[in-house]
Design an enzyme around this catalytic site. Structure first.
Site, PDB file in Angstrom:
ATOM      1  N   HIS A  63       0.837  -1.204   0.000  1.00 23.06           N
ATOM      2  CA  HIS A  63       0.000   0.000   0.000  1.00 23.06           C
ATOM      3  C   HIS A  63       0.875   1.259   0.000  1.00 23.06           C
ATOM      4  CE1 HIS A  63      -4.374  -0.259   0.218  1.00 23.06           C
ATOM      5  NE2 HIS A  63      -4.401   0.963   0.690  1.00 23.06           N
ATOM      6  N   ASP A  97      -3.551   7.018  -1.426  1.00 20.74           N
ATOM      7  CA  ASP A  97      -4.810   6.578  -2.040  1.00 20.74           C
ATOM      8  C   ASP A  97      -4.495   6.107  -3.462  1.00 20.74           C
ATOM      9  OD1 ASP A  97      -7.512   6.068  -2.240  1.00 20.74           O
ATOM     10  OD2 ASP A  97      -8.053   8.115  -2.836  1.00 20.74           O
ATOM     11  N   GLY A  98      -5.411   5.360  -4.045  1.00 20.53           N
ATOM     12  CA  GLY A  98      -5.207   4.919  -5.438  1.00 20.53           C
ATOM     13  C   GLY A  98      -4.406   3.633  -5.557  1.00 20.53           C
ATOM     14  N   ASN A  99      -4.173   2.952  -4.449  1.00 19.81           N
ATOM     15  CA  ASN A  99      -3.384   1.710  -4.496  1.00 19.81           C
ATOM     16  C   ASN A  99      -4.084   0.608  -5.286  1.00 19.81           C
ATOM     17  OD1 ASN A  99      -1.007   2.148  -2.497  1.00 19.81           O
ATOM     18  ND2 ASN A  99      -2.814   2.936  -1.424  1.00 19.81           N
ATOM     19  N   GLY A 100      -5.394   0.487  -5.083  1.00 22.37           N
ATOM     20  CA  GLY A 100      -6.150  -0.565  -5.770  1.00 22.37           C
ATOM     21  C   GLY A 100      -6.143  -0.339  -7.273  1.00 22.37           C
ATOM     22  N   ARG A 101      -6.476   0.885  -7.684  1.00 21.49           N
ATOM     23  CA  ARG A 101      -6.547   1.181  -9.117  1.00 21.49           C
ATOM     24  C   ARG A 101      -5.182   1.026  -9.779  1.00 21.49           C
ATOM     25  NH1 ARG A 101      -9.129   6.857  -8.110  1.00 21.49           N
ATOM     26  NH2 ARG A 101      -8.337   6.351  -6.036  1.00 21.49           N
ATOM     27  N   ARG A 135      -4.286  -2.681 -10.081  1.00 20.91           N
ATOM     28  CA  ARG A 135      -5.034  -3.387 -11.133  1.00 20.91           C
ATOM     29  C   ARG A 135      -4.502  -2.991 -12.516  1.00 20.91           C
ATOM     30  NH1 ARG A 135      -8.984  -2.617  -6.951  1.00 20.91           N
ATOM     31  NH2 ARG A 135      -9.707  -0.616  -7.779  1.00 20.91           N
TER      32      ARG A 135
HETATM   33  N1  LIG Z   1      -7.240  -6.980   3.193  1.00 16.06           N
HETATM   34  C1  LIG Z   1      -6.592  -6.349   2.241  1.00 16.06           C
HETATM   35  N2  LIG Z   1      -5.266  -6.602   2.050  1.00 16.06           N
HETATM   36  C2  LIG Z   1      -4.588  -5.983   1.061  1.00 16.06           C
HETATM   37  N3  LIG Z   1      -5.151  -5.104   0.215  1.00 16.06           N
HETATM   38  C3  LIG Z   1      -6.444  -4.829   0.341  1.00 16.06           C
HETATM   39  C4  LIG Z   1      -7.234  -5.445   1.355  1.00 16.06           C
HETATM   40  N4  LIG Z   1      -8.492  -4.981   1.246  1.00 16.06           N
HETATM   41  C5  LIG Z   1      -8.501  -4.131   0.201  1.00 16.06           C
HETATM   42  N5  LIG Z   1      -7.283  -4.011  -0.345  1.00 16.06           N
HETATM   43  C6  LIG Z   1      -6.873  -3.228  -1.546  1.00 16.06           C
HETATM   44  O1  LIG Z   1      -6.871  -1.871  -1.217  1.00 16.06           O
HETATM   45  C7  LIG Z   1      -7.520  -1.133  -2.241  1.00 16.06           C
HETATM   46  C8  LIG Z   1      -8.045   0.153  -1.664  1.00 16.06           C
HETATM   47  O2  LIG Z   1      -6.927   1.004  -1.399  1.00 16.06           O
HETATM   48  P1  LIG Z   1      -6.902   2.485  -1.962  1.00 16.06           P
HETATM   49  O3  LIG Z   1      -5.562   3.081  -1.736  1.00 16.06           O
HETATM   50  O4  LIG Z   1      -8.085   3.237  -1.446  1.00 16.06           O
HETATM   51  O5  LIG Z   1      -7.045   2.239  -3.524  1.00 16.06           O
HETATM   52  P2  LIG Z   1      -8.132   2.859  -4.499  1.00 16.06           P
HETATM   53  O6  LIG Z   1      -8.340   4.274  -4.073  1.00 16.06           O
HETATM   54  O7  LIG Z   1      -7.594   2.716  -5.877  1.00 16.06           O
HETATM   55  O8  LIG Z   1      -9.306   1.984  -4.271  1.00 16.06           O
HETATM   56  C9  LIG Z   1      -8.557  -2.092  -2.765  1.00 16.06           C
HETATM   57  O9  LIG Z   1      -8.948  -1.794  -4.089  1.00 16.06           O
HETATM   58  C10 LIG Z   1      -7.854  -3.408  -2.696  1.00 16.06           C
HETATM   59  O10 LIG Z   1      -7.098  -3.653  -3.853  1.00 16.06           O
HETATM   60 MG   LIG Z   2      -9.271   4.877  -2.256  1.00 14.28          MG
END
Ligand SMILES: Nc1ncnc2c1ncn2[C@@H]1O[C@H](COP(=O)(O)OP(=O)(O)O)[C@@H](O)[C@H]1O
Ligand SMILES: [Mg+2]
Length: 318
Positions: A183, A187-191, A194
Site C-alpha cells: 500500500h 490513495d489509489g493503491n487498488g486502481r 489493477r
Molecule cells: N485486506 C486487504 N489486504 C490488502 N489489500 C487490500 C485489502 N483490502 C482491500 N485491499 C486493496 O486496497 C484497495 C483500496 O486502497 P486504496 O488506496 O483506497 O485504492 P483505491 O483508491 O484505488 O481503491 C482495494 O482496491 C484493494 O485492492
Molecule cells: Mg481509495
C-alpha cells in the site's frame, strides 16, 4: 511476508486459461477494427469497475459518456469525472507502454499512480505516502511509511527474479497482491495495482482482467485471506477474471467469422468438399489470385459463387 511462490492456482483452471490463450493466438493478427472495438469495450468496463470498487458512483453508461464523449454528468462531482478520465488515460499509458515493449521498473508504477491522482491530489500523485494508513474493511495494517522505499525496492527485485519463472497469471496476481499489501500510496493503491496487473497480462498477449464491482465483497474477502497467507482463493479469483476476458475475446473473434459466414464466405476445407480440388491446391489458387478469396485471420475464405466460377472457367478451357 513468508510466501510459497508457486503452485497456488488451481491446476485445471491454469490449463484452461493457457489453452484459451493458445486458441486466441491462432486468430492473430486480429483485424485492426475488431481489436479497436475490444480495446474500447474493455476500457469502459475496466474503468467503470475499477473506479466503482474504489467508491466512484458513475454507472457504466455514465463512465462511457464521460470518457468517450467528453460529457459531464449532473449531480456527480468533478473528482468522479477526473477519476474516470484519469483511469482511461492510465489504460492508454499501459497499452502504449506494452506496444513500445518497454521494461517495467519502479518508475512505471509511479507514472501510473501519477495519472490516477492527476488533478485530484497533485501532491500525492506519483509519490509514496509519508504517513501511516489503514485499509478500510481490512485487518491488515500496511507497513509503516518509512519502510516503503525499501519494500518497493525489494518488490522490484522480486519481480525481476520471478518474471520468467512463474506462469503469467500467477505473476500478474502476485504483482497485484504484493502492491496492495505494501500500500505504498496514500490513495489509489487498488486502481494502480489493477493497472499494473493488467500491464503484465498485456505484455504477454493476454487480454486485461477486469475485477467486477459486483465481486467487490469476494475480492475483499480473498484479499483478507491472502493477508493470512491463504492465497488460493485470491489466485483462482484472478484466474477466473483472466478466463472471462479470454472468453469475451474468443467469442468476439469467432462471431466475426460467423458474420462473414452470413455474407457467404466458406473455408477452403468446405470448398474442397464442393469440388475435386484439395485444400492445398485451393490455397495455391487463392494465393495466386486465380480463385477469388480473402484472408481472414490466417485462413483463406472464398464463396460458393467464386468456386463455381473458377470450376466453370477451367471446364470451358479444356
Ligand atoms: N485486506 C486487504 N489486504 C490488502 N489489500 C487490500 C485489502 N483490502 C482491500 N485491499 C486493496 O486496497 C484497495 C483500496 O486502497 P486504496 O488506496 O483506497 O485504492 P483505491 O483508491 O484505488 O481503491 C482495494 O482496491 C484493494 O485492492
Ligand atoms: Mg481509495
Amino acid at each position: 511476508m513468508n510466501i510459497v511462490e508457486s503452485d497456488i492456482i488451481n491446476f485445471d483452471l491454469l490449463q484452461s486459461i493457457e489453452g484459451k490463450k493458445r486458441e486466441l493466438d491462432t486468430f492473430r493478427p486480429f483485424s485492426p477494427e475488431l481489436a479497436r472495438k475490444l480495446d474500447e469495450q474493455f476500457t469502459v468496463e475496466w474503468t467503470y469497475n475499477s473506479n466503482a470498487i474504489e467508491g466512484n458512483t458513475l454507472t457504466l453508461q455514465e463512465t462511457d459518456l464521460v470518457i468517450n464523449r467528453g460529457l459531464t454528468i449532473g449531480n456527480k462531482t468533478l473528482k468522479e469525472h477526473f477519476e474516470a478520465i484519469n483511469h482511461k488515460e492510465g489504460i492508454q499509458y499501459v497499452y502504449d507502454f506494452v506496444k513500445k515493449k518497454k521494461e517495467l521498473d519502479e518508475n512505471t508504477i509511479l507514472e501510473i499512480h501519477k495519472m490516477i491522482l492527476r488533478n485530484i491530489s497533485e501532491i500525492d500523485a506519483g509519490h509514496y505516502r509519508n504517513e501511516n494508513v489503514m485499509i478500510l474493511g481490512a485487518i491488515h495494517l500496511p507497513p509503516s511509511a518509512v519502510k516503503i522505499p525499501k519494500l518497493m525496492a525489494e518488490f522490484m527485485e522480486w519481480y525481476y527474479e520471478n518474471k520468467t519463472k512463474l506462469s503469467v497469471v500467477e505473476l500478474a496476481a502476485w504483482i497485484h497482491y504484493k502492491l496492495v499489501y505494501i500500500h505504498p500510496f496514500i490513495d489509489g493503491n487498488g486502481r494502480a495495482s489493477r493497472l499494473l496487473m493488467n500491464l503484465i497480462l498485456l505484455q504477454h498477449g493476454y487480454p486485461p482482467a477486469v475485477i467486477l464491482n459486483i465481486d467487490r465483497k469476494r475480492y475483499y474477502k480473498f484479499l483478507k485471506e491472502a493477508d493470512r497467507e491463504r492465497y488460493i482463493n485470491f489466485f483462482n479469483f484472478i484466474g477466473r477474471s483472466v478466463e472471462r476476458s479470454l472468453l469475451i475475446y474468443l467469442n468476439a473473434l469467432k462471431s466475426k467469422n460467423d458474420t462473414e459466414d452470413r455474407y457467404g464466405y466458406i473455408s477452403l476445407q468446405e470448398a474442397s468438399k464442393l469440388c475435386d480440388y484439395g485444400i492445398e491446391y485451393l490455397s495455391y489458387l487463392a494465393k495466386t489470385g486465380r480463385l477469388s478469396a480473402i484472408k481472414i485471420n490466417r485462413n483463406w475464405m472464398t464463396t460458393r459463387e467464386a468456386l463455381m466460377d473458377y470450376v466453370e472457367k477451367v471446364n470451358r478451357n479444356r
